[in-house]
Design a protein around this motif. Structure first.
Motif, mmCIF file in Angstrom:
data_model
loop_
_atom_site.group_PDB
_atom_site.id
_atom_site.type_symbol
_atom_site.label_atom_id
_atom_site.label_comp_id
_atom_site.label_asym_id
_atom_site.label_seq_id
_atom_site.Cartn_x
_atom_site.Cartn_y
_atom_site.Cartn_z
ATOM 1 N N MET A 7 -34.405 8.061 58.308
ATOM 2 C CA MET A 7 -34.209 7.827 59.414
ATOM 3 C C MET A 7 -36.016 6.812 60.036
ATOM 4 N N GLN A 8 -35.634 5.900 61.488
ATOM 5 C CA GLN A 8 -36.489 5.227 61.779
ATOM 6 C C GLN A 8 -36.789 5.895 63.306
ATOM 7 N N LYS A 9 -37.577 5.597 63.647
ATOM 8 C CA LYS A 9 -38.630 5.270 65.197
ATOM 9 C C LYS A 9 -38.249 4.297 65.406
ATOM 10 N N ILE A 10 -37.463 3.726 67.226
ATOM 11 C CA ILE A 10 -37.998 2.231 67.137
ATOM 12 C C ILE A 10 -39.224 2.886 68.582
ATOM 13 N N GLU A 11 -39.756 2.107 68.772
ATOM 14 C CA GLU A 11 -40.435 1.715 70.216
ATOM 15 C C GLU A 11 -40.578 0.252 70.345
ATOM 16 N N ALA A 12 -39.932 0.043 71.824
ATOM 17 C CA ALA A 12 -39.678 -1.788 72.312
ATOM 18 C C ALA A 12 -40.207 -1.336 73.363
ATOM 19 N N ILE A 13 -41.624 -2.154 73.485
ATOM 20 C CA ILE A 13 -42.567 -2.673 75.011
ATOM 21 C C ILE A 13 -42.293 -3.565 75.474
ATOM 22 N N ILE A 14 -41.132 -3.559 76.559
ATOM 23 C CA ILE A 14 -40.191 -4.393 77.005
ATOM 24 C C ILE A 14 -40.251 -4.882 78.744
ATOM 25 N N ARG A 15 -39.955 -5.714 79.216
ATOM 26 C CA ARG A 15 -40.197 -5.720 80.771
ATOM 27 C C ARG A 15 -39.202 -4.927 81.527
ATOM 28 N N PRO A 16 -39.882 -4.540 82.174
ATOM 29 C CA PRO A 16 -39.402 -3.167 83.262
ATOM 30 C C PRO A 16 -37.846 -3.865 83.831
ATOM 31 N N PHE A 17 -37.970 -4.755 84.512
ATOM 32 C CA PHE A 17 -36.293 -5.673 84.126
ATOM 33 C C PHE A 17 -35.402 -5.465 83.013
ATOM 34 N N LYS A 18 -35.221 -5.645 81.898
ATOM 35 C CA LYS A 18 -34.275 -5.892 81.393
ATOM 36 C C LYS A 18 -34.370 -3.786 80.220
ATOM 37 N N LEU A 19 -34.100 -3.400 81.007
ATOM 38 C CA LEU A 19 -34.645 -2.010 80.523
ATOM 39 C C LEU A 19 -33.109 -1.982 80.980
ATOM 40 N N GLU A 20 -32.584 -2.115 82.067
ATOM 41 C CA GLU A 20 -30.494 -2.334 82.330
ATOM 42 C C GLU A 20 -30.016 -2.483 80.727
ATOM 43 N N ASP A 21 -30.436 -3.833 80.848
ATOM 44 C CA ASP A 21 -29.801 -5.187 79.604
ATOM 45 C C ASP A 21 -29.815 -4.378 77.971
ATOM 46 N N VAL A 22 -30.672 -3.516 78.331
ATOM 47 C CA VAL A 22 -30.975 -3.205 77.206
ATOM 48 C C VAL A 22 -30.412 -1.874 76.062
ATOM 49 N N LYS A 23 -29.995 -0.927 77.296
ATOM 50 C CA LYS A 23 -29.647 0.060 77.266
ATOM 51 C C LYS A 23 -28.621 0.207 77.419
ATOM 52 N N LYS A 24 -27.837 -1.027 78.203
ATOM 53 C CA LYS A 24 -26.736 -1.267 77.817
ATOM 54 C C LYS A 24 -26.326 -2.451 76.371
ATOM 55 N N ALA A 25 -27.203 -2.442 75.402
ATOM 56 C CA ALA A 25 -26.881 -2.895 74.349
ATOM 57 C C ALA A 25 -27.041 -2.159 73.396
ATOM 58 N N LEU A 26 -27.682 -1.293 73.183
ATOM 59 C CA LEU A 26 -27.651 -0.099 72.671
ATOM 60 C C LEU A 26 -26.729 0.819 72.177
ATOM 61 N N ASN A 27 -25.926 1.274 73.922
ATOM 62 C CA ASN A 27 -24.991 1.537 74.396
ATOM 63 C C ASN A 27 -22.994 1.025 73.756
ATOM 64 N N ASP A 28 -23.478 -0.446 73.733
ATOM 65 C CA ASP A 28 -22.805 -1.474 73.340
ATOM 66 C C ASP A 28 -22.114 -0.751 71.527
ATOM 67 N N LEU A 29 -23.648 -0.773 70.825
ATOM 68 C CA LEU A 29 -23.285 -0.074 69.213
ATOM 69 C C LEU A 29 -22.951 1.410 69.340
ATOM 70 N N GLY A 30 -23.042 2.157 70.341
ATOM 71 C CA GLY A 30 -22.791 3.136 69.644
ATOM 72 C C GLY A 30 -23.752 4.044 70.485
ATOM 73 N N LEU A 31 -25.165 3.777 70.466
ATOM 74 C CA LEU A 31 -26.198 4.378 70.307
ATOM 75 C C LEU A 31 -26.711 5.165 71.128
ATOM 76 N N GLN A 32 -27.126 7.016 71.537
ATOM 77 C CA GLN A 32 -26.965 6.988 72.148
ATOM 78 C C GLN A 32 -28.226 8.278 72.212
ATOM 79 N N GLY A 33 -28.684 7.994 72.803
ATOM 80 C CA GLY A 33 -30.226 9.557 73.001
ATOM 81 C C GLY A 33 -31.377 8.026 72.955
#
Length: 112
Positions: free
Chosen positions: A1-27
């Protein structure tokens, strides 16, 4: 198991959430943070006075996943968070030795 920590721009959060959701990742966990890297902040003018804003608002996204999903998650985060300008952020990957679901006591991959 691995932990990914991503520091991003606040307005990019929705795009990142959608991209992870499209991969089937949750939580995931999201933190509002402040910091700077090469940007070193910027100068603003307020009521005629100049002041330096050296800690810029960012968002930190934490996600723990199986080793087999790490590369696809990194690619998805990178694509979704990239604007091509300085200050897009960073991704950190570190090993996770144990995960325990508090409610059921499950351990390891099944606790994800």
């Amino acid at each position: 198991m691995q932990k990914i920590e991503a520091i991003i721009r606040p307005f990019k959060l929705e795009d990142v959430k959608k991209a992870l959701n499209d991969l089937g990742l949750q939580g995931l966990t999201v933190h509002e943070v402040k910091g700077f890297g090469r940007q070193k902040g910027h100068t603003e003018l307020y009521r005629g006075a100049e002041y330096v804003v050296d800690l810029l608002p960012k968002v930190k996204v934490d996600i723990v996943l199986d080793d087999s999903q790490v590369e696809s998650a990194i690619d998805a985060i990178s694509r979704a968070a990239q604007s091509g300008k300085i200050g897009d952020g960073k991704i950190f990957v570190s090993p996770v030795t144990e995960v325990i679901r508090i409610r059921t006591g499950e351990r390891g991959g099944s606790a994800l």
